[in-house]
Design a protein around this motif. Sequence first.
Motif, mmCIF file in Angstrom:
data_model
loop_
_atom_site.group_PDB
_atom_site.id
_atom_site.type_symbol
_atom_site.label_atom_id
_atom_site.label_comp_id
_atom_site.label_asym_id
_atom_site.label_seq_id
_atom_site.Cartn_x
_atom_site.Cartn_y
_atom_site.Cartn_z
ATOM 1 N N ASN A 342 28.957 59.535 42.000
ATOM 2 C CA ASN A 342 29.653 59.024 40.800
ATOM 3 C C ASN A 342 30.760 59.928 40.277
ATOM 4 O O ASN A 342 31.365 59.612 39.245
ATOM 5 N N ARG A 356 39.095 57.165 43.568
ATOM 6 C CA ARG A 356 37.953 56.438 44.130
ATOM 7 C C ARG A 356 36.661 57.087 43.653
ATOM 8 O O ARG A 356 36.516 58.320 43.682
ATOM 9 N N VAL A 357 35.704 56.274 43.219
ATOM 10 C CA VAL A 357 34.382 56.780 42.849
ATOM 11 C C VAL A 357 33.654 57.229 44.114
ATOM 12 O O VAL A 357 33.702 56.552 45.150
ATOM 13 N N THR A 359 30.688 57.111 46.056
ATOM 14 C CA THR A 359 29.465 56.305 46.159
ATOM 15 C C THR A 359 28.605 56.762 47.335
ATOM 16 O O THR A 359 27.689 56.046 47.731
ATOM 17 N N PHE A 382 33.550 53.639 37.521
ATOM 18 C CA PHE A 382 34.446 52.645 38.121
ATOM 19 C C PHE A 382 35.555 52.227 37.154
ATOM 20 O O PHE A 382 36.623 51.801 37.581
ATOM 21 N N GLN A 385 38.097 54.915 37.746
ATOM 22 C CA GLN A 385 38.767 54.675 39.029
ATOM 23 C C GLN A 385 39.878 53.636 38.872
ATOM 24 O O GLN A 385 41.025 53.862 39.276
ATOM 25 N N HIS A 386 39.545 52.498 38.270
ATOM 26 C CA HIS A 386 40.530 51.421 38.148
ATOM 27 C C HIS A 386 41.683 51.798 37.225
ATOM 28 O O HIS A 386 42.835 51.462 37.502
ATOM 29 N N VAL A 431 35.233 46.298 34.132
ATOM 30 C CA VAL A 431 35.104 46.502 35.581
ATOM 31 C C VAL A 431 34.619 45.220 36.259
ATOM 32 O O VAL A 431 35.130 44.840 37.329
ATOM 33 N N GLU A 435 36.734 43.384 39.143
ATOM 34 C CA GLU A 435 36.229 43.271 40.507
ATOM 35 C C GLU A 435 35.988 41.827 40.915
ATOM 36 O O GLU A 435 36.067 41.494 42.103
#
Length: 506
Positions: A342, A356-357, A359, A382, A385-386, A431, A435
């Motif tokens: 994370n 980027r997370v 994961t 996330f 990230q976005h 998020v 997504e």
Amino acid sequence: MKTIKSLTEAEIAELPILPDGWSWVRLGESIEVLTDGSHFSPKSIGKGYPYITVKDIKNDQIDFDNCSKISEDDYNNLVKSGCKPYKGDVLFSKDGTVGKVSLVSFERDFVVLSSLAIIRPFTSINSSNSKFLFWVFKSSHFLNQALKSKKGVAIRRIILRDLKALIIPFPPLPEQRAIVSKIEQLFSELDNGIANLKLAQEQLKVYRQAVLKKAFEGELTKKWREQQTDLPNTQNLMEQIRREWEEATKASGKKTKAVKNLTEAELEELSLLPEGWGWVKLGRVVWSVKDGPHYSPKYEENGIPFISGGNVRPSGVDFSNVKYISKELHEELSKRCKPELNDILYTKGGTTGVARVNTYDFDFDVWVHVAVLKTIKSIYPFYLQHVLNSSHCYRQSQKYTHGVGNQDLGLTRMILITLPICSFSEQEVVVQEIETRLSVCDKIEQDIETNLEKAEALRQSILKKAFEGKLLNERELAEVRGAEDWEPAEVLLERIKAERVKNGKK
């Protein structure tokens, strides 16, 4: 030109059967000239005559804009040596990147390096179509032969003798012209389809950024927000962020200087946000910002994955082409910078500003080109990230990227990036809304990639049919076979042999 050894009956028997009137021949049997360019590199000057090498052949065209230039004396000497192509010649790269092709469809004064072969049909007897040869050289049948014929250790190349010996299908001249016309028609339609697919790719990029823009303006969660009764106001949100950052830095045991809050003047330059949202600097929502070693470590055949900026993408980390370091070195590097589940991986060298997370629940290390950001509790990874991949933050990352040769988004600069923030519960909804939309984009993009791959396969399929004599339909074939200059390839080849003998006597 030395006599080329013709194909034997046994060799022809191993090749696919061609239509009546066609022949399998060696390349050198069907053309007038097959030579190469200069075997020495003349001095390059600022202005002068173009001197073309393999690097100047791009997308089947000659790039005169960035090629070397040589003096008039050097040019004239190379012309006398046969290094000048003329209109109707075909260029084929035989050194380095073997298989680049370009048709000289214009009159221009230029010469070529020995890495390029010059192929010229017998223009005096109209023996073969230059465009036909061009497409033959683009076919996988010819290219595979050329690649198998490469020789050498340091530099792999195909020598002229072996290039002349490569086998090509040779149809009657009217059929050559008709095949070229059909290929160009089909390829034009195919190119239009490819152009539309690539346009759709670009439109998807625009749509992705439009989704992120609306998301971080609060538009995607507007209805959700109206249904909530217990969301914190902006002041409470900012106080919570401040408190969590101080607790996290204190728990880390390392003294970290807080980033200054945005001033009133800075806030006035930013767009208005929905109620309960606020603007913060990146350094306020991450309590640790570290990058990997500033040197190239010793690599191992196996061990702990070691990634660089090129491995980090918004869709995930590409571990397929990573390098490896020892477990001992990993443990040493982890004392300073350890990517954990994370955390945010953020590129700061090469292609900067991609987030980027992490994961991946296994050990790996990062090079100096990747920063590892550890977030406070109030930040949904996330979401960060976005927002970092949105145009608002990406523009700032490029502004803070300094350097000429080795560009770098410094750690002390990246934490100044401003971003919109909202409550943790709304971040999760943001998020989810992003997504949901981007997953549709991903599916469309995958379909586009699949169709682009199919288009390239179809291109080779068209060429394969063309040179097996299966591209023209019955009506088209009957029409060309009724042409006044139609004659079997064997007859045409005999005339070529006679012309070659005549030229030899001269």
